[in-house]
Design a protein around this motif. Sequence first.
Motif, mmCIF file in Angstrom:
data_model
loop_
_atom_site.group_PDB
_atom_site.id
_atom_site.type_symbol
_atom_site.label_atom_id
_atom_site.label_comp_id
_atom_site.label_asym_id
_atom_site.label_seq_id
_atom_site.Cartn_x
_atom_site.Cartn_y
_atom_site.Cartn_z
ATOM 1 N N MET A 173 0.852 -1.187 0.000
ATOM 2 C CA MET A 173 0.000 0.000 0.000
ATOM 3 C C MET A 173 0.893 1.245 0.000
ATOM 4 O O MET A 173 1.611 1.497 0.951
ATOM 5 N N GLN A 174 0.873 1.969 -1.098
ATOM 6 C CA GLN A 174 1.731 3.143 -1.201
ATOM 7 C C GLN A 174 1.105 4.320 -0.456
ATOM 8 O O GLN A 174 -0.082 4.593 -0.603
ATOM 9 N N ALA A 175 1.900 4.983 0.358
ATOM 10 C CA ALA A 175 1.405 6.112 1.135
ATOM 11 C C ALA A 175 1.300 7.348 0.265
ATOM 12 O O ALA A 175 2.175 7.632 -0.545
ATOM 13 N N ARG A 176 0.200 8.100 0.418
ATOM 14 C CA ARG A 176 0.021 9.351 -0.320
ATOM 15 C C ARG A 176 -0.390 10.448 0.647
ATOM 16 O O ARG A 176 -1.113 10.203 1.599
ATOM 17 N N ALA A 177 0.088 11.649 0.388
ATOM 18 C CA ALA A 177 -0.162 12.769 1.297
ATOM 19 C C ALA A 177 -1.507 13.417 1.006
ATOM 20 O O ALA A 177 -1.597 14.583 0.635
ATOM 21 N N GLN A 178 -2.566 12.644 1.140
ATOM 22 C CA GLN A 178 -3.901 13.173 0.918
ATOM 23 C C GLN A 178 -4.900 12.336 1.691
ATOM 24 O O GLN A 178 -4.596 11.206 2.096
ATOM 25 N N PRO A 179 -6.111 12.863 1.921
ATOM 26 C CA PRO A 179 -7.109 12.119 2.704
ATOM 27 C C PRO A 179 -7.535 10.826 2.017
ATOM 28 O O PRO A 179 -7.461 10.689 0.790
ATOM 29 N N ASP A 180 -8.014 9.853 2.830
ATOM 30 C CA ASP A 180 -8.540 8.613 2.273
ATOM 31 C C ASP A 180 -9.996 8.816 1.868
ATOM 32 O O ASP A 180 -10.502 9.942 1.832
ATOM 33 N N SER A 181 -10.706 7.727 1.593
ATOM 34 C CA SER A 181 -12.089 7.837 1.100
ATOM 35 C C SER A 181 -13.038 8.411 2.138
ATOM 36 O O SER A 181 -14.115 8.905 1.803
ATOM 37 N N ASN A 182 -12.673 8.352 3.425
ATOM 38 C CA ASN A 182 -13.473 8.965 4.487
ATOM 39 C C ASN A 182 -13.129 10.431 4.706
ATOM 40 O O ASN A 182 -13.768 11.101 5.518
ATOM 41 N N GLY A 183 -12.087 10.898 4.019
ATOM 42 C CA GLY A 183 -11.572 12.234 4.299
ATOM 43 C C GLY A 183 -10.590 12.243 5.442
ATOM 44 O O GLY A 183 -10.176 13.301 5.914
ATOM 45 N N PHE A 184 -10.196 11.045 5.938
ATOM 46 C CA PHE A 184 -9.279 10.931 7.058
ATOM 47 C C PHE A 184 -7.830 11.051 6.596
ATOM 48 O O PHE A 184 -7.467 10.569 5.522
ATOM 49 N N ILE A 185 -7.000 11.658 7.435
ATOM 50 C CA ILE A 185 -5.548 11.582 7.303
ATOM 51 C C ILE A 185 -5.027 10.964 8.588
ATOM 52 O O ILE A 185 -5.311 11.455 9.686
ATOM 53 N N SER A 186 -4.276 9.856 8.474
ATOM 54 C CA SER A 186 -3.748 9.131 9.629
ATOM 55 C C SER A 186 -2.258 8.931 9.415
ATOM 56 O O SER A 186 -1.858 8.249 8.474
ATOM 57 N N ILE A 187 -1.441 9.523 10.285
ATOM 58 C CA ILE A 187 0.005 9.552 10.087
ATOM 59 C C ILE A 187 0.710 8.838 11.234
ATOM 60 O O ILE A 187 0.470 9.131 12.410
ATOM 61 N N ASP A 188 1.584 7.920 10.891
ATOM 62 C CA ASP A 188 2.479 7.286 11.851
ATOM 63 C C ASP A 188 3.794 8.062 11.796
ATOM 64 O O ASP A 188 4.598 7.888 10.879
ATOM 65 N N CYS A 189 4.017 8.927 12.771
ATOM 66 C CA CYS A 189 5.179 9.810 12.745
ATOM 67 C C CYS A 189 6.442 9.036 13.102
ATOM 68 O O CYS A 189 6.484 8.332 14.115
ATOM 69 N N GLY A 190 7.440 9.165 12.248
ATOM 70 C CA GLY A 190 8.697 8.458 12.455
ATOM 71 C C GLY A 190 8.762 7.107 11.773
ATOM 72 O O GLY A 190 9.775 6.408 11.874
ATOM 73 N N LEU A 191 7.701 6.701 11.079
ATOM 74 C CA LEU A 191 7.711 5.434 10.351
ATOM 75 C C LEU A 191 8.560 5.594 9.090
ATOM 76 O O LEU A 191 8.275 6.456 8.262
ATOM 77 N N PRO A 192 9.600 4.786 8.921
ATOM 78 C CA PRO A 192 10.451 4.932 7.738
ATOM 79 C C PRO A 192 9.776 4.395 6.482
ATOM 80 O O PRO A 192 8.802 3.634 6.546
ATOM 81 N N GLY A 193 10.323 4.784 5.339
ATOM 82 C CA GLY A 193 9.834 4.268 4.066
ATOM 83 C C GLY A 193 8.629 5.023 3.544
ATOM 84 O O GLY A 193 8.278 6.116 4.012
ATOM 85 N N THR A 194 7.962 4.418 2.563
ATOM 86 C CA THR A 194 6.819 5.059 1.895
ATOM 87 C C THR A 194 5.575 4.179 1.908
ATOM 88 O O THR A 194 4.602 4.473 1.226
ATOM 89 N N THR A 195 5.600 3.091 2.669
ATOM 90 C CA THR A 195 4.502 2.133 2.644
ATOM 91 C C THR A 195 3.597 2.309 3.855
ATOM 92 O O THR A 195 4.053 2.317 4.998
ATOM 93 N N ALA A 196 2.302 2.453 3.590
ATOM 94 C CA ALA A 196 1.304 2.544 4.651
ATOM 95 C C ALA A 196 0.935 1.141 5.134
ATOM 96 O O ALA A 196 1.269 0.134 4.512
ATOM 97 N N TYR A 197 0.230 1.070 6.265
ATOM 98 C CA TYR A 197 -0.247 -0.206 6.784
ATOM 99 C C TYR A 197 -1.623 0.007 7.403
ATOM 100 O O TYR A 197 -2.029 1.136 7.697
ATOM 101 N N VAL A 198 -2.352 -1.078 7.611
ATOM 102 C CA VAL A 198 -3.703 -1.015 8.165
ATOM 103 C C VAL A 198 -3.659 -1.349 9.648
ATOM 104 O O VAL A 198 -3.114 -2.393 10.044
ATOM 105 N N ASP A 199 -4.230 -0.475 10.468
ATOM 106 C CA ASP A 199 -4.311 -0.704 11.908
ATOM 107 C C ASP A 199 -5.319 -1.816 12.194
ATOM 108 O O ASP A 199 -6.438 -1.804 11.670
ATOM 109 N N ASN A 200 -4.930 -2.776 13.032
ATOM 110 C CA ASN A 200 -5.779 -3.937 13.287
ATOM 111 C C ASN A 200 -7.078 -3.578 13.998
ATOM 112 O O ASN A 200 -8.114 -4.204 13.776
ATOM 113 N N THR A 201 -7.047 -2.563 14.859
ATOM 114 C CA THR A 201 -8.223 -2.229 15.663
ATOM 115 C C THR A 201 -9.263 -1.460 14.868
ATOM 116 O O THR A 201 -10.457 -1.775 14.907
#
Length: 243
Positions: free
Chosen positions: A1-29
Amino acid sequence: MQARAQPDSNGFISIDCGLPGTTAYVDNTTTLAYAPDAAFTDAGENRNISAEYITPGLARRYHNVRSFPDCARNCYTLRSLTAGNKYLLRAAFMYGNYDGLDRPPFFDLHVGVNFWTTVIVSSSDTAPWQSEAIVVVPDNFVQVCLINTDYGTPFISGLSLRPLKISLYPQVNATQGLVLLTRRNFGEAGDIVVRYPHDPYDRIWLPWFDATMWGRLSTTQDVRIDDTFEAPSKVMPDGHHAS
């Protein structure tokens, strides 16, 4: 999942600060995707918290931080917003002795040029320190800035933005925001944290500390929900939950 600097389909922006690389991940909860922060800031450095603070229940986004040892003011820029709309901002901090100094800093947090809060964390904290603000953004972007007040190096673990209906929180306007004091869950699921997807705005409703202090009421009538806040039915008292 490539990370992009824009809101998702809900209009949400969720940032893991300090996470290296360019790949996003899905929170289990929450099943929300968290992106690395490189697309939102060009300052600071990635650091990992001490292994002793990484517990099985600690969300992945708190395993690392971005710290800002240089400059008095360092900012994240959240883009692709709608000018004049209302948004919830949430910043989270987990020191976790990431710098090996065992001396957590305190520093200020701003929304643009406006003071939001002073961040005060403890070296012994095993849970993240969070602050929320609800604001109307005047432009199609908003900046969240960490301000060095000469009491240690500012850092951040996570940053989130959630769009709100303009009718919610009528106290908030172009010249006045709100900072969260607390938000509690008094519903039948009162011993758990309630958030997205049960709350479509991803507000976090914390369990009440001691439910035995309160009398328990129930009704066969519909529970009316105040549209000013649109509390999710899961946090409402027992009864038939109606909109």
